[in-house]
Design an enzyme around this catalytic site. Structure first.
Site, short mmCIF file in Angstrom:
data_model
loop_
_atom_site.label_atom_id
_atom_site.label_comp_id
_atom_site.label_asym_id
_atom_site.label_seq_id
_atom_site.Cartn_x
_atom_site.Cartn_y
_atom_site.Cartn_z
CD GLU A 1 -17.36 20.54 15.39
OE1 GLU A 1 -17.30 21.16 16.46
OE2 GLU A 1 -16.59 20.77 14.42
CG ASP B 1 -14.23 -24.74 0.57
OD1 ASP B 1 -13.29 -25.54 0.55
OD2 ASP B 1 -15.42 -25.09 0.59
CB THR C 1 -17.22 26.18 4.23
OG1 THR C 1 -16.68 26.31 5.56
CG2 THR C 1 -18.21 27.29 4.00
#
Length: 881
Positions: free
Chosen positions: A285, A327, A719
């Site tokens: 998660e 360029d 954690t």
């Protein structure tokens, strides 16, 4: 009228039913607006806030988190798990939304305000109007300083010079005329046309508009850019690929749990709850949050260095870039002409723009040198007292050079007032002034060599005029300078005591010498090119400019060696993109470093060619002609100051200070971000693997549950996240710009990193299952105590796991992770949160936390340290990660 350049001006006027003396009337203008539309090019639609928000949900992990939240809501009475997962989703999409919105706001701030205006002839009157209602057939009047608002066929010109760098890439102003041209004349050679978006540098003209809006050359190029499908960034592809793997792994875990539970005859609701718990454990998660924050931090860090990132993933793409296409004009060069070469008498002084003024002190004793400088100052129309020097770029270069050599220009002009001037025109191709001094009158002449020498009988040599016998030799010398990309002007003079007649000004001139001009390379570009080479990044110049100019600049910046073969530069006319090119042609294109006289379409095809050959391409551009290639490239980079609005719209990154060198830091940051993403992906997945295997093994061995679903969420969201974030705050390895770029198709998790993930995850699993078994059989404590001992062991083991993320080749006690203060702060903070959770009753009850004895805490520390020791032993012996 696309063929206007090949027709006479009169024919074009007749075809468009216009009149050069009175122009169109207002009724006819209205009819033509209805027929052709307004003179506007559809701007790219700015992405809406809602669209930015919805795009944050496209991440597969976000999708599976939404599903997990739904399942926990359906099969679990406790809403805490559902709320926790929803919180993660909201944090991730909020950060992503804010950072992309910031990029769009920065772009909006750079857009030019207001509308351009044009001077036209309508109803027999000269009018200044907004450019949007211009129509084909309008008679357009332009002069120095104007930005051309539509494509127009020239009718009459007066010393007209137009700068077309934004359209063609040609750095020099183009001399224009009104004569018809052959039908096969290419765009850059259509000297009887002026184009929308170009700038009038000198002179004036009358022209008839032949194309407006999307039908202009600018409009066609911008449409070409709009039709190019924007590439997904390499990071998006890799994270999506990783996410799909995780989704499949999650489904496999869930199916296995349901299947084994069914065979054991367990309650189906319990089976589904356990499957959901394992699915939640399998999903990292924290990954979306940590990846988003790492990219956002890189984005913010670069914004402080004048780099605007429009999309966060572009930060990482920079680190994967192995070819940079750029360029020339304004990117690699200063975009302003400078004196480069002086040739007089027998002296040839080259590269003088880089020499100090003291270098020229001894030349000031030379009559030829002084004659050349006096001519440069007096035969010059730049207004010296203006706040900013304005005028012809060549004349400005002469003034700057004279100032550098500490000539007092104002005093020289005061002591030599101008009496007569013959202005430059396209037929004579020269300019002359007659100046009076105390010694008499001096004619100063400058212009094209072949025109000036026609009036020269003598040449200044050995401090005195001598018969000009070697004109052929000088012509060869001038042609050689021109082939090197220099713009060459010849200088001549004559002095007499009495004022010459106007018809006699140009007779009997003495030739002084020539000056070569060049838009020079930026001073800091050469060192940056060297850094790119060391980092394994190829720089490719793509310019619409002259091959000689391109070669000269490429040599100055170290892109080509000084003795490079002529075939090292590929001319646009030679470019062929075949479906099945020969091995020689294929290799020639891949190896070339300079492409000259290339069109926007050819730039686009070159970028596509590099991508098809598994390269990650970055494209620098500032002009209209760069838009298609900017959009096609993996990372488009536009200039914030000099770049056109259209180029900034098409790019992913905008350099606010227009410096090519800024990208060195950006690429370094991009590489560091990807390294950090790899580190915390390994870290998070190894932690999640430990959770899944620990719960699964305990269930199979019929041991007390080492982890509960809400405890898993606590670990994943608290954690795990902070150490992972700390890894993303590292500076990166010191040799990061000495490594070659990674391959375009190299995944985030290769075989070696998957092996490391499994080793670290199983090492933690051994500690968790080990303490669960020990507490159950040896200590014989309650299932709640066993669960808490396993939970705290997992907390500590996962925190210690962060030290496994350092590279194997460095010492365990001296590496980037150990020296990262954020890592230590994250460990302390995570421990503080874990201890606080025990003392906050609602949290403690939700996590089923209970008090442990000192002995039990001691065993927790021993088993947790054991997991780190085990993984380090295997890592050092096996050489992983």
């Amino acid at each position: 009228m696309s063929e206007s350049f090949s027709l006479s001006a009169k024919t074009v006027i007749d075809k468009l039913d216009s009149n050069t003396d009175s122009g169109l009337n207002e009724n006819e203008v209205k009819n033509r607006i209805n027929k052709y539309g307004k003179n506007e090019i559809a701007a790219s639609v700015t992405k809406s806030r809602w669209k930015i928000l919805l795009e944050q949900f496209k991440d597969p992990i976000i999708f599976i988190l939404v599903v997990a939240a739904g399942l926990t809501f359906l099969f679990n009475d406790d809403l805490a798990e559902t709320i926790a997962i929803i919180t993660v989703i909201l944090i991730t999409i909020t950060i992503g939304f804010i950072m992309e919105l910031q990029g769009i706001r920065s772009l909006e701030a750079l857009r030019k305000m207001g509308f351009t205006e044009s001077t036209v002839l309508r109803d027999g009157k000269i009018k200044t109007i907004k450019s949007s209602p211009l129509v084909p057939g309008d008679i357009l009047l332009i002069e120095a300083g104007d930005v051309v608002s539509a494509d127009a066929r020239l009718i009459t010109t007066d010393n007209l010079m137009v700068k077309e760098a934004s359209l063609t890439g040609e750095s020099r102003a183009v001399e224009k005329h009104a004569n018809a041209l052959p039908e096969n004349t290419i765009l850059s050679d259509r000297k009887n046309m002026v184009f929308k978006g170009t700038t009038v540098e000198q002179g004036s003209a009358k022209a008839i508009i032949v194309a407006t809006g999307g039908n202009t050359e600018l409009g066609k190029i911008q449409k070409m850019g709009g039709d190019v499908e924007k590439q997904r960034t390499p990071l998006e592809k890799k994270l999506n690929a990783l996410s799909k793997w995780l989704i499949w792994l999650t489904l496999i875990f869930a199916v296995l749990i349901v299947f084994t539970g069914y065979l054991r005859g367990l309650d189906m609701l319990l089976i589904i709850e356990t499957a959901v718990a394992l699915a939640v454990a399998a999903i990292p998660e924290g990954l979306p949050v940590v990846a988003t924050i790492a990219l956002a931090r890189g984005m913010l860090k670069l914004s402080k260095r004048q780099v605007i990132i429009k999309k966060m993933e572009a930060v990482e793409t920079l680190g994967a870039t192995n070819i940079i296409c750029t360029d020339k004009t304004g990117t690699l060069t200063e975009d302003k002409m400078q004196v480069h070469t002086l040739v007089f008498e027998d002296e040839i002084l080259k590269g003088i723009q880089n020499k100090k003024s003291t270098h020229f002190n001894h030349f000031k004793q030379s009559k030829g040198f002084n004659a050349l400088m006096m001519n440069s100052i007096l035969c010059n129309n730049v207004i010296l007292k203006a706040e900013k020097l304005k005028g012809d770029s060549i004349e400005i270069a002469l003034v700057r050079f004279a100032k550098k050599l500490q000539f007092d220009l104002n005093k020289i002009k005061e002591n030599n007032p101008e009496k007569t001037e013959i202005p430059f025109n396209t037929s004579s191709k020269l300019m002359a002034t007659l100046n009076k001094s105390e010694e008499g009158y001096t004619v100063h002449v400058k212009g094209a060599f072949e025109n000036v020498i026609n009036y020269c009988d003598t040449i200044l040599k050995d401090e005195k005029p001598q018969e000009f016998k070697n004109k052929t030799e000088w012509l060869s010398r001038v042609n050689d300078m021109a082939s090197q990309g220099l713009r060459v002007l010849a200088f001549a003079y004559k002095h007499q005591e009495t004022e010459p007649k106007e018809d006699d000004l140009l007779s009997g001139l003495t030739f002084i010498g020539v000056i070569g001009f060049l838009d020079p390379a930026r001073e800091d570009v050469k060192s940056t090119i060297k850094v790119y080479k060391e980092a394994g990044i190829r720089v490719v110049m793509m310019t619409g400019d002259h091959p000689g100019t391109a070669k000269k600049i490429a040599e100055e910046i170290g892109l080509l060696s000084n003795n490079a073969a002529s075939n090292s530069i590929i001319h646009g006319n030679e470019l062929q993109f075949e479906d099945q090119p020969s091995p020689t042609a294929h290799k020639s294109l891949l190896d070339a470093s300079v492409f000259a006289r290339v069109t926007p379409e050819q730039k686009l095809k070159l970028v596509s060619f590099y991508q098809e050959n598994e390269n990650v391409v970055g494209m620098f551009g500032d002009g209209i002609n760069d838009i298609p290639a900017l959009r096609k490239a993996d990372i488009g980079i536009a200039m914030g100051i000099r770049g056109t609005q259209a180029a900034r719209e098409a790019a992913d990154i905008i350099l606010k200070n227009d410096k090519f060198t800024t990208m060195e830091l950006a690429i370094s940051q991009g590489r560091a971000v990807f390294d950090h993403i790899r580190q915390f992906v390994v870290y998070l997945l190894s932690c999640n693997l430990a959770e899944v295997v620990s719960v699964g093994l305990a269930a199979l061995l019929n041991l007390p549950a080492p982890l509960l679903p809400l405890q898993i969420l606590f670990l994943n969201l608290v954690t795990d996240i902070f150490p992972a974030l700390a890894l993303g705050m590292g500076k990166g390895e010191v040799d990061i710009m000495k490594r070659p770029p990674r391959k375009a198709n190299e995944p985030i998790m290769g075989k070696k990193r998957w092996t490391s993930t499994i080793i670290y995850g199983l090492s933690i699993t051994v500690a968790v299952v080990g303490i669960t078994t020990y507490a159950h059989f040896s200590l014989q404590v309650s299932s709640v105590i066993i669960n808490n001992m396993a939970f705290y062991t997992l907390v500590l083991a996962q925190l210690f796991n962060v030290f496994n993320m350092a590279e194997n080749k460095v010492s365990f006690f001296n590496n980037e992770v150990i020296k990262n203060p954020w890592v230590w702060s994250a460990i302390v903070f995570s421990l503080f949160i874990t201890i606080s959770a025990y003392y906050i009753p609602p949290v403690s009850e939700a996590l089923f936390l209970t008090k442990l004895s000192l002995e039990q805490i001691g065993w927790v520390v021993v088993f947790a340290l054991g997991s780190l020791a085990l993984s380090q032993i295997i890592k050092r012996l096996g050489g992983t990660f």
